[in-house]
Design a protein around this motif. Structure first.
Motif, PDB file in Angstrom:
ATOM      1  N   UNK A  64       0.838  -1.213   0.000  1.00 60.10           N
ATOM      2  CA  UNK A  64       0.000   0.000   0.000  1.00 60.10           C
ATOM      3  C   UNK A  64       0.869   1.258   0.000  1.00 60.10           C
ATOM      4  N   UNK A  65       1.942   1.237   0.789  1.00 62.02           N
ATOM      5  CA  UNK A  65       2.826   2.407   0.862  1.00 62.02           C
ATOM      6  C   UNK A  65       3.513   2.682  -0.473  1.00 62.02           C
ATOM      7  N   UNK A  66       4.051   1.619  -1.081  1.00 61.18           N
ATOM      8  CA  UNK A  66       4.826   1.817  -2.313  1.00 61.18           C
ATOM      9  C   UNK A  66       3.900   2.130  -3.483  1.00 61.18           C
ATOM     10  N   UNK A  67       2.786   1.397  -3.529  1.00 59.73           N
ATOM     11  CA  UNK A  67       1.846   1.552  -4.645  1.00 59.73           C
ATOM     12  C   UNK A  67       1.205   2.938  -4.612  1.00 59.73           C
ATOM     13  N   UNK A  68       0.849   3.367  -3.401  1.00 62.46           N
ATOM     14  CA  UNK A  68       0.153   4.649  -3.304  1.00 62.46           C
ATOM     15  C   UNK A  68       1.104   5.764  -2.945  1.00 62.46           C
ATOM     16  N   UNK A  69       2.396   5.538  -3.181  1.00 60.07           N
ATOM     17  CA  UNK A  69       3.369   6.490  -2.642  1.00 60.07           C
ATOM     18  C   UNK A  69       3.178   7.862  -3.253  1.00 60.07           C
ATOM     19  N   UNK A  70       3.064   8.802  -2.361  1.00 53.05           N
ATOM     20  CA  UNK A  70       3.048  10.194  -2.780  1.00 53.05           C
ATOM     21  C   UNK A  70       4.448  10.721  -2.470  1.00 53.05           C
ATOM     22  N   UNK A  71       4.624  11.970  -2.627  1.00 53.64           N
ATOM     23  CA  UNK A  71       5.970  12.506  -2.416  1.00 53.64           C
ATOM     24  C   UNK A  71       6.411  12.419  -0.964  1.00 53.64           C
ATOM     25  N   UNK A  72       5.439  12.222  -0.071  1.00 48.27           N
ATOM     26  CA  UNK A  72       5.784  12.180   1.356  1.00 48.27           C
ATOM     27  C   UNK A  72       6.479  10.874   1.716  1.00 48.27           C
ATOM     28  N   UNK A  73       6.159   9.795   0.970  1.00 49.61           N
ATOM     29  CA  UNK A  73       6.770   8.504   1.277  1.00 49.61           C
ATOM     30  C   UNK A  73       8.039   8.341   0.455  1.00 49.61           C
ATOM     31  N   UNK A  74       9.163   8.098   1.120  1.00 46.90           N
ATOM     32  CA  UNK A  74      10.383   7.898   0.333  1.00 46.90           C
ATOM     33  C   UNK A  74      10.257   6.640  -0.516  1.00 46.90           C
ATOM     34  N   UNK A  75      10.870   6.607  -1.681  1.00 45.62           N
ATOM     35  CA  UNK A  75      10.786   5.402  -2.510  1.00 45.62           C
ATOM     36  C   UNK A  75      11.465   4.241  -1.799  1.00 45.62           C
ATOM     37  N   UNK A  76      11.057   3.014  -2.115  1.00 47.13           N
ATOM     38  CA  UNK A  76      11.681   1.872  -1.448  1.00 47.13           C
ATOM     39  C   UNK A  76      13.164   1.825  -1.790  1.00 47.13           C
ATOM     40  N   UNK A  77      13.999   1.440  -0.824  1.00 53.65           N
ATOM     41  CA  UNK A  77      15.435   1.385  -1.127  1.00 53.65           C
ATOM     42  C   UNK A  77      15.711   0.336  -2.197  1.00 53.65           C
ATOM     43  N   UNK A  78      16.764   0.523  -2.979  1.00 55.39           N
ATOM     44  CA  UNK A  78      17.083  -0.411  -4.059  1.00 55.39           C
ATOM     45  C   UNK A  78      17.205  -1.858  -3.575  1.00 55.39           C
ATOM     46  N   UNK A 116      14.504   6.814 -11.589  1.00 54.18           N
ATOM     47  CA  UNK A 116      15.691   6.721 -12.431  1.00 54.18           C
ATOM     48  C   UNK A 116      16.144   5.277 -12.453  1.00 54.18           C
ATOM     49  N   UNK A 117      16.873   4.924 -13.447  1.00 55.53           N
ATOM     50  CA  UNK A 117      17.409   3.568 -13.508  1.00 55.53           C
ATOM     51  C   UNK A 117      18.526   3.476 -12.476  1.00 55.53           C
ATOM     52  N   UNK A 118      18.380   2.515 -11.573  1.00 56.99           N
ATOM     53  CA  UNK A 118      19.409   2.399 -10.547  1.00 56.99           C
ATOM     54  C   UNK A 118      20.535   1.549 -11.112  1.00 56.99           C
ATOM     55  N   UNK A 119      21.710   1.841 -10.685  1.00 53.87           N
ATOM     56  CA  UNK A 119      22.842   0.996 -11.062  1.00 53.87           C
ATOM     57  C   UNK A 119      22.696  -0.353 -10.363  1.00 53.87           C
ATOM     58  N   UNK A 120      22.959  -1.407 -11.108  1.00 55.51           N
ATOM     59  CA  UNK A 120      22.714  -2.741 -10.552  1.00 55.51           C
ATOM     60  C   UNK A 120      23.496  -3.007  -9.266  1.00 55.51           C
ATOM     61  N   UNK A 121      24.684  -2.431  -9.149  1.00 54.97           N
ATOM     62  CA  UNK A 121      25.466  -2.733  -7.943  1.00 54.97           C
ATOM     63  C   UNK A 121      24.791  -2.156  -6.703  1.00 54.97           C
ATOM     64  N   UNK A 122      23.895  -1.191  -6.887  1.00 54.93           N
ATOM     65  CA  UNK A 122      23.196  -0.624  -5.729  1.00 54.93           C
ATOM     66  C   UNK A 122      22.080  -1.544  -5.246  1.00 54.93           C
ATOM     67  N   UNK A 123      21.593  -2.366  -6.114  1.00 62.51           N
ATOM     68  CA  UNK A 123      20.423  -3.170  -5.756  1.00 62.51           C
ATOM     69  C   UNK A 123      20.801  -4.556  -5.253  1.00 62.51           C
ATOM     70  N   UNK A 124      22.020  -4.989  -5.540  1.00 67.70           N
ATOM     71  CA  UNK A 124      22.417  -6.329  -5.105  1.00 67.70           C
ATOM     72  C   UNK A 124      21.734  -7.440  -5.879  1.00 67.70           C
ATOM     73  N   UNK A 125      21.234  -7.132  -7.092  1.00 62.89           N
ATOM     74  CA  UNK A 125      20.444  -8.131  -7.816  1.00 62.89           C
ATOM     75  C   UNK A 125      21.298  -9.183  -8.525  1.00 62.89           C
TER      76      UNK A 125
END
Length: 206
Positions: A64-78, A116-125
């Motif tokens: 709910x937080x991520x889907x409905x995120x407004x500017x008040x909610x920080x984006x989920x970390x990578x 923005x496109x995150x750099x893959x090394x930031x996400x640990x994917x």
């Protein structure tokens, strides 16, 4: 982060609503991480049975937080994709958790590609075993919603990261699984999802 590895299921349950109200995505990810350690089949494992409800509730709140995120909610970390992937794997026998966890993965990839496109090394994917999504599709072939969410997750991951796209393309039988999903998705409007996933992987029919 305030991660408490000794968190009990009751403490986790009590922390979910305040975290959601505060828009505390990191705290919800802590609870999701804690539940991953106890994932399993609730019908056979007492710890999994105790954690099943907080695991699902934390994912619901995160969604709910991520889907409905407004500017008040920080984006989920990578790193959230890696945490959610571990959770999906741990609770693979639990249909309700698999469904909402896939929804969270879709929401994270959408919030990431929208920014923005995150750099893959930031996400640990790099270490993710992406074939898990094929396993999910195979295990829940009669569950239309899970088939839809899996297709959207594949599409989102491919659009979010070149590393993930390459890994997904290499998954054995991924094309057959996605093509088969068309018949398993009951909602006519959503039968386009497998095609969108194939296109995102560059494997769609030209």
């Amino acid at each position: 982060p305030t991660y408490n590895p000794e968190m009990s299921p009751d403490e986790a349950e009590d922390a979910i609503e305040p975290a959601e109200e505060a828009g505390d995505v990191a705290k919800l990810l802590d609870i999701i991480s804690a539940s991953t350690k106890f994932g399993g089949n609730p019908e056979e494992d007492e710890a999994a049975e105790e954690w099943e409800t907080p695991a699902e509730s934390a994912l619901d709140a995160f969604y709910r937080l991520v889907k409905g995120s407004n500017n008040a909610t920080p984006p989920p970390p990578p790193s959230s994709l890696v945490i959610l992937w571990g959770n999906l794997e741990a609770w693979l026998s639990c249909e309700a958790i698999v469904e909402v966890c896939l929804g969270c993965i879709v929401a994270v990839t959408n919030s990431t590609t929208a920014g923005s496109v995150i750099k893959d090394h930031q996400t640990g994917v790099e270490g993710l075993d992406v074939s898990l999504v094929r396993t999910v599709m195979q295990n829940f072939r009669s569950e239309s919603t899970i088939q839809e969410q899996a297709c959207l997750a594949i599409e989102g991951m491919a659009n979010m990261s070149e590393v993930l796209k390459k890994k997904l393309v290499e998954v054995e039988d991924i094309v057959e699984e996605l093509e088969g999903a068309r018949d398993r998705i009951s909602n006519e409007r959503n039968k386009k999802y497998p095609g969108q996933a194939l296109d995102a992987l560059g494997l769609g029919k030209k």
